[in-house]
Design an enzyme around this catalytic site. Structure first.
Site, PDB file in Angstrom:
ATOM      1  CG  ASP A 184      -0.352   0.055   2.533  1.00 21.51           C
ATOM      2  OD1 ASP A 184       0.846  -0.264   2.645  1.00 21.51           O
ATOM      3  OD2 ASP A 184      -1.038   0.420   3.494  1.00 21.51           O
ATOM      4  CE1 TYR A 188       7.775   3.798   0.774  1.00 25.99           C
ATOM      5  CE2 TYR A 188       7.470   5.232  -1.127  1.00 25.99           C
ATOM      6  CZ  TYR A 188       8.153   4.208  -0.496  1.00 25.99           C
ATOM      7  OH  TYR A 188       9.209   3.610  -1.123  1.00 25.99           O
ATOM      8  CG  PHE A 235       8.906   0.159  -4.128  1.00 20.68           C
ATOM      9  CD1 PHE A 235       9.277  -0.205  -2.842  1.00 20.68           C
ATOM     10  CD2 PHE A 235       8.293  -0.797  -4.928  1.00 20.68           C
ATOM     11  CE1 PHE A 235       9.070  -1.492  -2.373  1.00 20.68           C
ATOM     12  CE2 PHE A 235       8.078  -2.083  -4.472  1.00 20.68           C
ATOM     13  CZ  PHE A 235       8.461  -2.436  -3.191  1.00 20.68           C
ATOM     14  CG  HIS A 295       9.233  -6.013   0.702  1.00 20.86           C
ATOM     15  ND1 HIS A 295       9.772  -4.841   1.188  1.00 20.86           N
ATOM     16  CD2 HIS A 295       8.100  -5.663   0.043  1.00 20.86           C
ATOM     17  CE1 HIS A 295       9.004  -3.832   0.835  1.00 20.86           C
ATOM     18  NE2 HIS A 295       7.980  -4.294   0.133  1.00 20.86           N
TER      19      HIS A 295
END
Length: 224
Positions: free
Chosen positions: A64, A66, A77, A186
């Site tokens: 989801d 930031y 990202f 991740h």
């Protein structure tokens, strides 16, 4: 939320008419009126605005947006140019440096990737300020599942970079033999050492694209 108006509109039109999407839209609009939501409403669909369906070559799946002030702008990202680079993106840049020898830039604004056909898609497109995963389970997952189904049907070579378990749950939807699916841990500091560092996904992506007659991605983000 400004409507999607490019070549994503036709394949997504059916989703916009479904009951779950109407409920999702009403819920999100109410949240924007009553609390602080990221990204700004005008940026929610930026992944689609910046990367038309016909140009998608690579899909990077985030979770989801930031949830810190001024960070999210609709590309997973990525952060706005004047915002400190978040830890996961710091690690993405480290891997790019090790994999392709790229210089680590002074900002985290990834529009350059999106404009080259990298769909920077979060599985959930909105979040309450300072509350990670606060919009999980309200309907965005169904919408982004539909997006992934649409990309999966494209005939041309496409690469999926699935980092971390939430992204990897989408692998079951990816069965097009023309596509390449790459998985790793991740890039978060909590997990990057468990297989993200050294995955060489960026060079593998470019090798795959070039071997199928497609231009590689220029992953170098310039300083501002």
């Amino acid at each position: 939320m400004p409507p999607i108006s490019n070549d994503w509109l036709e394949p997504l039109q059916g989703e916009f008419k479904k009951p779950y999407y109407k409920e999702l839209y009403q819920k999100v609009m109410e949240e924007y009126k009553t609390t602080q939501i990221f990204p700004p409403a005008d940026d929610v669909f930026n992944a689609f605005h910046f990367t038309p369906l016909s140009e998608v070559k690579v899909v990077i799946l985030g979770q989801d947006p930031y949830h810190g002030d001024g960070q999210a702008h609709g590309l997973c990202f990525s952060v706005n140019k004047d915002i400190k680079i978040p830890p996961s993106l710091v690690n993405i840049y480290k891997e790019l440096h090790e994999d392709l020898g790229l210089k680590i830039p002074n900002n985290g604004y990834l529009e350059k990737w999106a404009k080259q056909g990298v769909l920077l898609l979060n599985t959930v497109l909105t979040v309450r300020a300072h509350q990670a995963n606060s919009h999980r389970g309200i309907g965005w997952e169904s919408f982004t599942d539909a997006v992934i189904d649409i990309v999966n049907k494209q005939d041309r070579p496409i690469v999926y970079l699935l980092w971390g378990r939430p992204a990897q749950t989408k692998k079951r939807k990816l069965d097009n033999p023309n596509h390449l699916v790459l998985e790793a841990a991740h890039p978060s500091p909590l997990s990057a050492h468990n297989g993200f560092f050294g995955c060489r996904h960026f060079s593998q992506t470019n090798e795959f694209l070039q071997s199928h007659g497609e231009a590689p991605i220029d992953w170098q983000i310039e300083d501002v």
